[in-house]
Scaffold this motif. Sequence first.
Motif, PDB file in Angstrom:
ATOM      1  N   LYS A  43       0.860  -1.183   0.000  1.00  0.00           N
ATOM      2  CA  LYS A  43       0.000   0.000   0.000  1.00  0.00           C
ATOM      3  C   LYS A  43       0.895   1.232   0.000  1.00  0.00           C
ATOM      4  O   LYS A  43       1.692   1.418   0.911  1.00  0.00           O
ATOM      5  CB  LYS A  43      -0.884  -0.032   1.248  1.00  0.00           C
ATOM      6  CG  LYS A  43      -1.917   1.040   1.326  1.00  0.00           C
ATOM      7  CD  LYS A  43      -2.809   0.805   2.550  1.00  0.00           C
ATOM      8  CE  LYS A  43      -3.792   1.920   2.722  1.00  0.00           C
ATOM      9  NZ  LYS A  43      -4.666   1.709   3.872  1.00  0.00           N
ATOM     10  N   THR A  46      -0.156   7.736   1.064  1.00  0.00           N
ATOM     11  CA  THR A  46      -1.187   8.540   0.429  1.00  0.00           C
ATOM     12  C   THR A  46      -0.681   9.923   0.018  1.00  0.00           C
ATOM     13  O   THR A  46       0.332  10.402   0.515  1.00  0.00           O
ATOM     14  CB  THR A  46      -2.362   8.721   1.407  1.00  0.00           C
ATOM     15  OG1 THR A  46      -1.880   9.374   2.585  1.00  0.00           O
ATOM     16  CG2 THR A  46      -2.956   7.389   1.770  1.00  0.00           C
ATOM     17  N   HIS A  50      -5.825  12.710  -0.592  1.00  0.00           N
ATOM     18  CA  HIS A  50      -6.268  11.533   0.167  1.00  0.00           C
ATOM     19  C   HIS A  50      -6.269  11.868   1.660  1.00  0.00           C
ATOM     20  O   HIS A  50      -7.241  11.571   2.377  1.00  0.00           O
ATOM     21  CB  HIS A  50      -5.306  10.371  -0.139  1.00  0.00           C
ATOM     22  CG  HIS A  50      -5.718   9.053   0.399  1.00  0.00           C
ATOM     23  ND1 HIS A  50      -5.619   8.735   1.731  1.00  0.00           N
ATOM     24  CD2 HIS A  50      -6.212   7.956  -0.230  1.00  0.00           C
ATOM     25  CE1 HIS A  50      -6.040   7.489   1.911  1.00  0.00           C
ATOM     26  NE2 HIS A  50      -6.406   6.998   0.735  1.00  0.00           N
ATOM     27  N   GLU A 115     -12.073   3.096   3.687  1.00  0.00           N
ATOM     28  CA  GLU A 115     -11.028   3.108   2.663  1.00  0.00           C
ATOM     29  C   GLU A 115     -11.339   4.234   1.687  1.00  0.00           C
ATOM     30  O   GLU A 115     -12.498   4.508   1.378  1.00  0.00           O
ATOM     31  CB  GLU A 115     -10.954   1.781   1.907  1.00  0.00           C
ATOM     32  CG  GLU A 115     -10.526   0.599   2.743  1.00  0.00           C
ATOM     33  CD  GLU A 115      -9.086   0.650   3.237  1.00  0.00           C
ATOM     34  OE1 GLU A 115      -8.297   1.487   2.749  1.00  0.00           O
ATOM     35  OE2 GLU A 115      -8.746  -0.166   4.109  1.00  0.00           O
ATOM     36  N   THR A 117     -10.084   5.295  -2.123  1.00  0.00           N
ATOM     37  CA  THR A 117      -9.324   4.716  -3.224  1.00  0.00           C
ATOM     38  C   THR A 117      -8.126   5.577  -3.594  1.00  0.00           C
ATOM     39  O   THR A 117      -8.155   6.798  -3.488  1.00  0.00           O
ATOM     40  CB  THR A 117     -10.194   4.516  -4.483  1.00  0.00           C
ATOM     41  OG1 THR A 117     -10.732   5.763  -4.882  1.00  0.00           O
ATOM     42  CG2 THR A 117     -11.288   3.499  -4.242  1.00  0.00           C
ATOM     43  N   SER A 118      -7.080   4.891  -4.012  1.00  0.00           N
ATOM     44  CA  SER A 118      -5.880   5.529  -4.544  1.00  0.00           C
ATOM     45  C   SER A 118      -5.849   5.260  -6.035  1.00  0.00           C
ATOM     46  O   SER A 118      -6.559   4.386  -6.532  1.00  0.00           O
ATOM     47  CB  SER A 118      -4.630   4.942  -3.884  1.00  0.00           C
ATOM     48  OG  SER A 118      -4.666   5.167  -2.495  1.00  0.00           O
ATOM     49  N   TYR A 119      -5.033   5.992  -6.729  1.00  0.00           N
ATOM     50  CA  TYR A 119      -4.927   5.794  -8.171  1.00  0.00           C
ATOM     51  C   TYR A 119      -3.758   4.871  -8.463  1.00  0.00           C
ATOM     52  O   TYR A 119      -2.705   5.284  -8.923  1.00  0.00           O
ATOM     53  CB  TYR A 119      -4.779   7.151  -8.873  1.00  0.00           C
ATOM     54  CG  TYR A 119      -5.969   8.053  -8.640  1.00  0.00           C
ATOM     55  CD1 TYR A 119      -7.194   7.774  -9.232  1.00  0.00           C
ATOM     56  CD2 TYR A 119      -5.876   9.161  -7.809  1.00  0.00           C
ATOM     57  CE1 TYR A 119      -8.306   8.586  -9.017  1.00  0.00           C
ATOM     58  CE2 TYR A 119      -6.976   9.985  -7.597  1.00  0.00           C
ATOM     59  CZ  TYR A 119      -8.183   9.687  -8.199  1.00  0.00           C
ATOM     60  OH  TYR A 119      -9.279  10.493  -7.977  1.00  0.00           O
ATOM     61  N   ASP A 120      -3.938   3.581  -8.149  1.00  0.00           N
ATOM     62  CA  ASP A 120      -2.906   2.597  -8.456  1.00  0.00           C
ATOM     63  C   ASP A 120      -3.555   1.332  -9.007  1.00  0.00           C
ATOM     64  O   ASP A 120      -4.773   1.176  -8.971  1.00  0.00           O
ATOM     65  CB  ASP A 120      -2.010   2.308  -7.245  1.00  0.00           C
ATOM     66  CG  ASP A 120      -2.748   1.716  -6.063  1.00  0.00           C
ATOM     67  OD1 ASP A 120      -3.643   0.880  -6.269  1.00  0.00           O
ATOM     68  OD2 ASP A 120      -2.418   2.086  -4.931  1.00  0.00           O
ATOM     69  N   THR A 123      -6.001  -1.024  -6.699  1.00  0.00           N
ATOM     70  CA  THR A 123      -7.136  -0.451  -5.972  1.00  0.00           C
ATOM     71  C   THR A 123      -8.397  -1.293  -6.097  1.00  0.00           C
ATOM     72  O   THR A 123      -9.076  -1.554  -5.107  1.00  0.00           O
ATOM     73  CB  THR A 123      -7.422   0.988  -6.440  1.00  0.00           C
ATOM     74  OG1 THR A 123      -6.375   1.825  -5.968  1.00  0.00           O
ATOM     75  CG2 THR A 123      -8.739   1.509  -5.906  1.00  0.00           C
ATOM     76  N   ARG A 126      -8.010  -4.616  -4.095  1.00  0.00           N
ATOM     77  CA  ARG A 126      -7.779  -4.371  -2.670  1.00  0.00           C
ATOM     78  C   ARG A 126      -8.997  -3.744  -1.986  1.00  0.00           C
ATOM     79  O   ARG A 126      -9.503  -4.273  -1.000  1.00  0.00           O
ATOM     80  CB  ARG A 126      -6.549  -3.472  -2.506  1.00  0.00           C
ATOM     81  CG  ARG A 126      -6.165  -3.173  -1.070  1.00  0.00           C
ATOM     82  CD  ARG A 126      -4.946  -2.265  -0.987  1.00  0.00           C
ATOM     83  NE  ARG A 126      -5.196  -0.957  -1.605  1.00  0.00           N
ATOM     84  CZ  ARG A 126      -4.514  -0.465  -2.622  1.00  0.00           C
ATOM     85  NH1 ARG A 126      -3.509  -1.134  -3.157  1.00  0.00           N
ATOM     86  NH2 ARG A 126      -4.801   0.729  -3.110  1.00  0.00           N
ATOM     87  N   ASP A 127      -9.463  -2.596  -2.489  1.00  0.00           N
ATOM     88  CA  ASP A 127     -10.498  -1.821  -1.797  1.00  0.00           C
ATOM     89  C   ASP A 127     -11.925  -2.254  -2.119  1.00  0.00           C
ATOM     90  O   ASP A 127     -12.828  -2.054  -1.305  1.00  0.00           O
ATOM     91  CB  ASP A 127     -10.363  -0.332  -2.118  1.00  0.00           C
ATOM     92  CG  ASP A 127      -9.071   0.265  -1.573  1.00  0.00           C
ATOM     93  OD1 ASP A 127      -8.505  -0.300  -0.626  1.00  0.00           O
ATOM     94  OD2 ASP A 127      -8.627   1.297  -2.103  1.00  0.00           O
ATOM     95  N   ASP A 147     -14.850   6.236  -3.177  1.00  0.00           N
ATOM     96  CA  ASP A 147     -14.267   5.800  -4.441  1.00  0.00           C
ATOM     97  C   ASP A 147     -14.057   7.014  -5.345  1.00  0.00           C
ATOM     98  O   ASP A 147     -14.966   7.440  -6.066  1.00  0.00           O
ATOM     99  CB  ASP A 147     -15.192   4.774  -5.092  1.00  0.00           C
ATOM    100  CG  ASP A 147     -14.540   4.062  -6.258  1.00  0.00           C
ATOM    101  OD1 ASP A 147     -13.652   4.652  -6.912  1.00  0.00           O
ATOM    102  OD2 ASP A 147     -14.914   2.901  -6.516  1.00  0.00           O
TER     103      ASP A 147
END
Length: 197
Positions: A43, A46, A50, A115, A117-120, A123, A126-127, A147
């Motif tokens: 992970k 952030t 975020h 959670e 969300t991240s931009y990877d 995501t 995982r989320d 999200d």
Amino acid sequence: MTVMAERASSRLSVAMFERIAEFAAREDETVSFEFIDGRIGVKKVTNGNHDEITMWLVFQCKHARPELTLYPNRGLKVGAYRNGRAEPDGVLAPAGHYTGKGSWADPDGAVMAVEITSYDSDTHNRDRVEKPRAYAEAGIPVYLLIDRENLSILVHSNPDLEVGYRDIHVAMLGDKVTLPNPVGIELDTEELKRYLD
């Protein structure tokens, strides 16, 4: 690194994972590790937007329910048998609940996991897939997913060990959202549109 982590995780015990995660945290502050469904997940740390969403939610929760605290990045033992390790972006629990607890606390007492969300590339899995199932299996009553990619808010409730969360309410970012009991908070998410990047 992810492929190597997945191969190694098939033979990894929870105790070994905890030692690896502790060592990695001292050596590299840009990532943290989770252990869900027998797989190590990486992970990334952030970004500022975020973090702003996390802090916005901390203040919203504290204002509405002062007896609760949203703990950012609280390590939890998750899964049906507590054999997983997750680090939600936030865990809502009674104030002082984690006093004296170690890096990986039992989820009892948590009323919500959060959670953002991240931009990877991981995501979605995982989320949106692994963590809702793990949090439901751990008996956490509510899972809130903010999200950013899909411009939506998902409120998962009514956890079930067999199927995950039975109820999922989807709202658009900017809508008012009611978090069901035992959380019992209404959020106006309009401000979150500022933190999409």
